[in-house]
Design an enzyme around this catalytic site. Structure first.
Site, PDB file in Angstrom:
ATOM      1  N   HIS A  76       0.789  -1.081  -0.217  1.00 38.59           N
ATOM      2  CA  HIS A  76       0.027   0.037   0.154  1.00 38.59           C
ATOM      3  C   HIS A  76       0.860   1.234   0.013  1.00 38.59           C
ATOM      4  CE1 HIS A  76      -2.747  -2.756   2.200  1.00 38.59           C
ATOM      5  NE2 HIS A  76      -3.641  -2.401   1.227  1.00 38.59           N
ATOM      6  N   GLY A 116      -3.438  -2.026  -6.811  1.00 36.39           N
ATOM      7  CA  GLY A 116      -2.145  -2.898  -7.047  1.00 36.39           C
ATOM      8  C   GLY A 116      -2.488  -3.872  -7.989  1.00 36.39           C
TER       9      GLY A 116
END
Ligand code: PAF
Length: 280
Positions: free
Chosen positions: A37, A147
């Site tokens: 993250h 992601g």
């Protein structure tokens, strides 16, 4: 860094910043943050004037209530990490704030619903699509970062952005891995020490499959070899192991042209569902 819990307050704050001509980079998350993250926050930091991160464990994308209950909630540590990474605003609403009434809307992503994650997680992508659309309306970002570990999620969200004409750039970002190859995930912290030692086998299986495809083996042959390989680790229970087209995620009989083959898997280990993929 400011932590904001209500939709009205984050909207007001962002509108004020937009009037000053600031660009907004947005990283939607469910918290339990890790370096994967943070790599998204770093990228958003580089490409925008301000960075907003949302932390919301979205109930509508869980088809398993136990999984929702067990999902780690670590707001305080998350905020420490975000502040250190240079995030400007954290939007952390309650479920009641996001869903005063449960949404009646559901989104059908066509063929993407019927493969891999879509096949095994009923209603998951409708839940993801709905919450991300809500978040996009609330935050109104210039760029949003996701992601590639959740490859199918990226494909679904690309379709959401295109089909609903969201005025933003969706930026897919590379998978971040531990030194032993395990893809970083909020779920990894639920693995026991013994399971954690076995977990890199997920990435090893993907690499092995990639090598076999490059050697010219068919998808069926590769899947049989990998299945046998995984049997030597009885702790690993593969839910799917698919060799697919990178664009539409449909199964393919053999390797595609460069950059167009995706090998994707979901494997249970120690009661934890690990997903990973390789694109080549
Ligand atoms: O990838 C996630 O963490 C979630 O699916 C997302 C995109 C934040 C939506 O809840």
């Amino acid at each position: 860094m400011e932590v904001i819990n209500t939709i009205s307050q984050i909207r007001k704050t962002i509108k004020e910043q937009e009037k000053k001509g600031k660009s907004i980079g947005f990283v939607p998350t469910m918290g339990a943050l890790h370096q994967g993250h943070i790599s998204l926050i770093n990228r958003a930091r580089e490409e925008n004037d301000l960075v907003v991160c949302s932390i919301f464990v979205n109930p509508t994308q869980f088809d398993n209530p136990e999984d929702l209950k067990k999902y780690p909630r670590t707001l305080e540590t998350d905020c420490t990490l975000l502040e250190a990474a240079g995030c400007d605003y954290v939007f952390a609403p309650t479920a009641e704030e996001m869903y005063p009434t449960l949404p009646k809307l559901s989104i059908d992503f066509g063929n993407l619903e019927h493969v891999m994650e879509g096949k095994f997680r009923n209603g998951h992508f409708s839940g993801v699509g709905t919450v991300v659309a809500k978040l996009f309306h609330i935050v109104n970002p210039d760029r949003a970062y996701f992601g590639l570990k959740d490859l199918q999620q990226v494909a679904v969200l690309r379709r959401l952005v295109n089909d609903l004409s969201f005025d933003l750039d969706l930026i897919p970002c590379p998978i971040v891995r531990e030194k032993d190859g395990l893809a970083m995930s909020s779920r990894n912290r639920r693995l026991s020490d013994d399971a954690r030692k076995i977990a890199p086998q997920v990435h090893i299986a993907l690499q092995k499959a990639k090598e076999l495809l490059i050697q010219g083996k068919s998808s069926t042959e590769v899947k049989t070899i990998i299945e046998e390989h995984l049997h030597s680790f009885p702790e690993l229970k593969a839910e799917y192991f698919e060799i697919s087209d990178f664009d539409n995620l449909e199964p393919i009989p053999a390797m595609n042209n460069e950059g167009q083959t995706a090998i994707c898997t979901a494997i249970y280990l120690d009661g934890v569902r690990l997903i990973d993929n390789i694109v080549f």
